[in-house]
Design a protein around this motif. Structure first.
Motif, mmCIF file in Angstrom:
data_model
loop_
_atom_site.group_PDB
_atom_site.id
_atom_site.type_symbol
_atom_site.label_atom_id
_atom_site.label_comp_id
_atom_site.label_asym_id
_atom_site.label_seq_id
_atom_site.Cartn_x
_atom_site.Cartn_y
_atom_site.Cartn_z
ATOM 1 N N GLU A 5 6.220 -6.877 -2.829
ATOM 2 C CA GLU A 5 6.111 -5.502 -3.458
ATOM 3 C C GLU A 5 5.766 -5.368 -4.738
ATOM 4 O OE1 GLU A 5 9.263 -3.342 -1.609
ATOM 5 O OE2 GLU A 5 8.578 -3.663 0.591
ATOM 6 N N PHE A 6 4.889 -4.554 -5.241
ATOM 7 C CA PHE A 6 4.770 -4.302 -6.622
ATOM 8 C C PHE A 6 3.684 -2.944 -6.748
ATOM 9 C CE2 PHE A 6 1.882 -7.424 -4.770
ATOM 10 C CZ PHE A 6 1.010 -7.058 -4.918
ATOM 11 N N TYR A 7 3.538 -2.663 -8.009
ATOM 12 C CA TYR A 7 2.738 -1.293 -8.416
ATOM 13 C C TYR A 7 1.326 -1.884 -8.871
ATOM 14 C CZ TYR A 7 7.071 1.303 -7.686
ATOM 15 O OH TYR A 7 8.087 1.825 -7.071
ATOM 16 N N ASP A 10 -3.347 3.461 -10.390
ATOM 17 C CA ASP A 10 -4.782 4.429 -10.071
ATOM 18 C C ASP A 10 -5.074 5.595 -10.760
ATOM 19 O OD1 ASP A 10 -6.732 5.360 -8.614
ATOM 20 O OD2 ASP A 10 -5.778 5.950 -6.807
ATOM 21 N N GLN A 11 -5.872 5.366 -11.653
ATOM 22 C CA GLN A 11 -6.071 6.391 -12.791
ATOM 23 C C GLN A 11 -5.044 6.636 -13.705
ATOM 24 O OE1 GLN A 11 -8.072 10.086 -10.830
ATOM 25 N NE2 GLN A 11 -9.741 8.641 -10.041
ATOM 26 N N GLY A 12 -4.197 5.535 -14.054
ATOM 27 C CA GLY A 12 -3.151 5.748 -14.957
ATOM 28 C C GLY A 12 -1.768 6.002 -14.147
ATOM 29 N N GLN A 13 -1.606 5.904 -12.773
ATOM 30 C CA GLN A 13 -0.663 6.303 -12.176
ATOM 31 C C GLN A 13 -0.214 5.197 -11.531
ATOM 32 O OE1 GLN A 13 1.422 9.500 -12.155
ATOM 33 N NE2 GLN A 13 -0.013 9.743 -13.995
ATOM 34 N N PRO A 14 1.078 4.709 -11.411
ATOM 35 C CA PRO A 14 1.596 3.652 -10.746
ATOM 36 C C PRO A 14 1.739 4.031 -9.011
ATOM 37 C CG PRO A 14 3.224 4.754 -11.635
ATOM 38 C CD PRO A 14 2.053 5.513 -12.261
ATOM 39 N N LEU A 65 -2.943 -11.895 6.472
ATOM 40 C CA LEU A 65 -2.209 -10.933 5.317
ATOM 41 C C LEU A 65 -3.114 -9.518 5.220
ATOM 42 C CD1 LEU A 65 -2.061 -13.600 2.357
ATOM 43 C CD2 LEU A 65 -0.146 -12.639 4.058
ATOM 44 N N CYS A 66 -2.248 -8.589 4.845
ATOM 45 C CA CYS A 66 -2.611 -7.190 4.686
ATOM 46 C C CYS A 66 -2.153 -6.631 3.515
ATOM 47 C CB CYS A 66 -2.539 -6.453 6.108
ATOM 48 S SG CYS A 66 -0.904 -6.015 6.416
ATOM 49 N N CYS A 67 -3.020 -5.605 3.204
ATOM 50 C CA CYS A 67 -2.385 -4.721 1.958
ATOM 51 C C CYS A 67 -1.959 -3.545 2.393
ATOM 52 C CB CYS A 67 -3.443 -4.957 0.735
ATOM 53 S SG CYS A 67 -2.685 -4.026 -0.665
ATOM 54 N N GLU A 68 -0.859 -2.990 2.010
ATOM 55 C CA GLU A 68 -0.510 -1.478 2.602
ATOM 56 C C GLU A 68 -0.140 -0.602 1.359
ATOM 57 O OE1 GLU A 68 3.474 0.275 4.871
ATOM 58 O OE2 GLU A 68 2.584 -1.650 5.613
ATOM 59 N N ILE A 69 -0.739 0.415 1.420
ATOM 60 C CA ILE A 69 -0.248 1.497 0.299
ATOM 61 C C ILE A 69 -0.050 2.859 0.785
ATOM 62 C CG2 ILE A 69 -1.556 2.685 -1.749
ATOM 63 C CD1 ILE A 69 -3.439 0.439 -2.089
ATOM 64 N N GLU A 70 1.245 3.172 0.533
ATOM 65 C CA GLU A 70 1.502 4.516 0.812
ATOM 66 C C GLU A 70 1.659 4.709 2.698
ATOM 67 O OE1 GLU A 70 -0.342 7.303 -1.517
ATOM 68 O OE2 GLU A 70 1.006 7.011 -3.081
ATOM 69 N N GLY A 71 1.991 3.580 3.027
ATOM 70 C CA GLY A 71 1.993 3.491 4.750
ATOM 71 C C GLY A 71 0.521 3.237 5.457
ATOM 72 N N GLY A 127 -8.299 -3.498 -7.566
ATOM 73 C CA GLY A 127 -7.856 -4.867 -7.580
ATOM 74 C C GLY A 127 -7.180 -5.385 -6.343
ATOM 75 N N ILE A 128 -7.130 -4.699 -5.457
ATOM 76 C CA ILE A 128 -6.682 -5.348 -4.316
ATOM 77 C C ILE A 128 -7.143 -6.355 -3.527
ATOM 78 C CG2 ILE A 128 -6.026 -4.656 -1.597
ATOM 79 C CD1 ILE A 128 -4.670 -2.883 -3.707
ATOM 80 N N GLY A 129 -8.235 -6.491 -3.586
ATOM 81 C CA GLY A 129 -8.995 -8.181 -3.112
ATOM 82 C C GLY A 129 -8.165 -9.078 -3.969
ATOM 83 N N LYS A 130 -8.121 -9.101 -5.261
ATOM 84 C CA LYS A 130 -7.726 -10.160 -5.935
ATOM 85 C C LYS A 130 -6.398 -10.281 -5.750
ATOM 86 C CE LYS A 130 -7.425 -11.580 -10.805
ATOM 87 N NZ LYS A 130 -7.765 -11.227 -12.491
#
Length: 220
Positions: A5-7, A10-14, A65-71, A127-130
């Motif tokens: 888990e990390f941040y 997106d347009q300056g917002q974590p 593996l998957c990437c989850e953002i805000e559920g 940068g999700i793919g990286k």
């Protein structure tokens, strides 16, 4: 089970991001991601199906593996383990991945082979793919594999195929003389080309070629 888990910004917002193994509960979203990444006229029957996804999480869950953002799932990355001979580069995506069903997985293999990476278009600037690729490098190190490997499409190649061989096109991309949407991305994730696989997949833009892109385990 992998979980990090990390941040990201997106347009300056974590924005909080979780990279984890995907499970049965994620299947509908994983197929939805495929539909967004490969819209018509790409045939829907070539998106992930639930039998393939079931194999991913039961045969080799470490490579799912998957990437989850805000559920919500923003992307996925899938791999299997193979025993790779660097002297024999020619293979197809279908044969090495068992057409995505990964029944070809070799638990005693030395190489983590990438089956697919997909990121929803709305999240691609984060940068999700990286980040998912870096997570898979962690798997390579933890499992003690020699390398991560996969075939990268060369969607820009068809524009110059009448003038350049696939090898010369790849060399231009590596020198920075040409930008390729896929190969340039893989270079930025730390992957290095080791050669061209002919007739890798049915892909008009790449003229059926793929660049084999490697990341070597620095501890091997």
């Amino acid at each position: 089970m992998y979980r990090s888990e990390f941040y990201v910004y997106d347009q300056g917002q974590p924005v909080k991001v979780t990279i984890r193994n995907y499970t049965l509960d994620d299947f509908d979203q994983l197929i939805e991601i495929q539909s967004e990444c490969f819209p018509p006229p790409f045939p829907a029957e070539l998106w992930w199906n639930k039998e393939q996804l079931t194999n991913h999480v039961t045969i080799f869950q470490e490579g799912a593996l998957c990437c989850e953002i805000e559920g919500k799932l923003a992307g996925s990355l899938t791999g299997l383990c193979v025993d790779f001979d660097p002297k024999n580069l020619n293979h197809s995506w279908e044969e090495i991945t068992d057409n995505g069903y990964i029944r070809s997985h070799n638990p005693n293999g030395d190489t983590l082979y990438i089956v697919d990476i997909s990121v929803r278009p709305k999240y691609r600037k984060l940068g999700i793919g990286k980040l998912m690729m870096q997570a898979m490098y962690h798997v390579v190190i933890e499992k003690g594999y020699k390398r991560l490997l996969g075939g990268g499409r060369m969607p820009g190649y068809h524009k110059v195929a009448d003038k350049l061989t696939p090898e010369k096109y790849l060399a231009e991309v590596v020198r920075g003389d040409t930008n390729d949407p896929v190969i340039s991305f893989l270079l930025r994730t730390g992957r290095v080309p080791i050669g061209i696989a002919k007739n890798y997949l049915d892909d008009v833009e790449s003229c059926n070629n793929a660049a084999l892109m490697e990341w070597k385990n620095p501890f091997k």
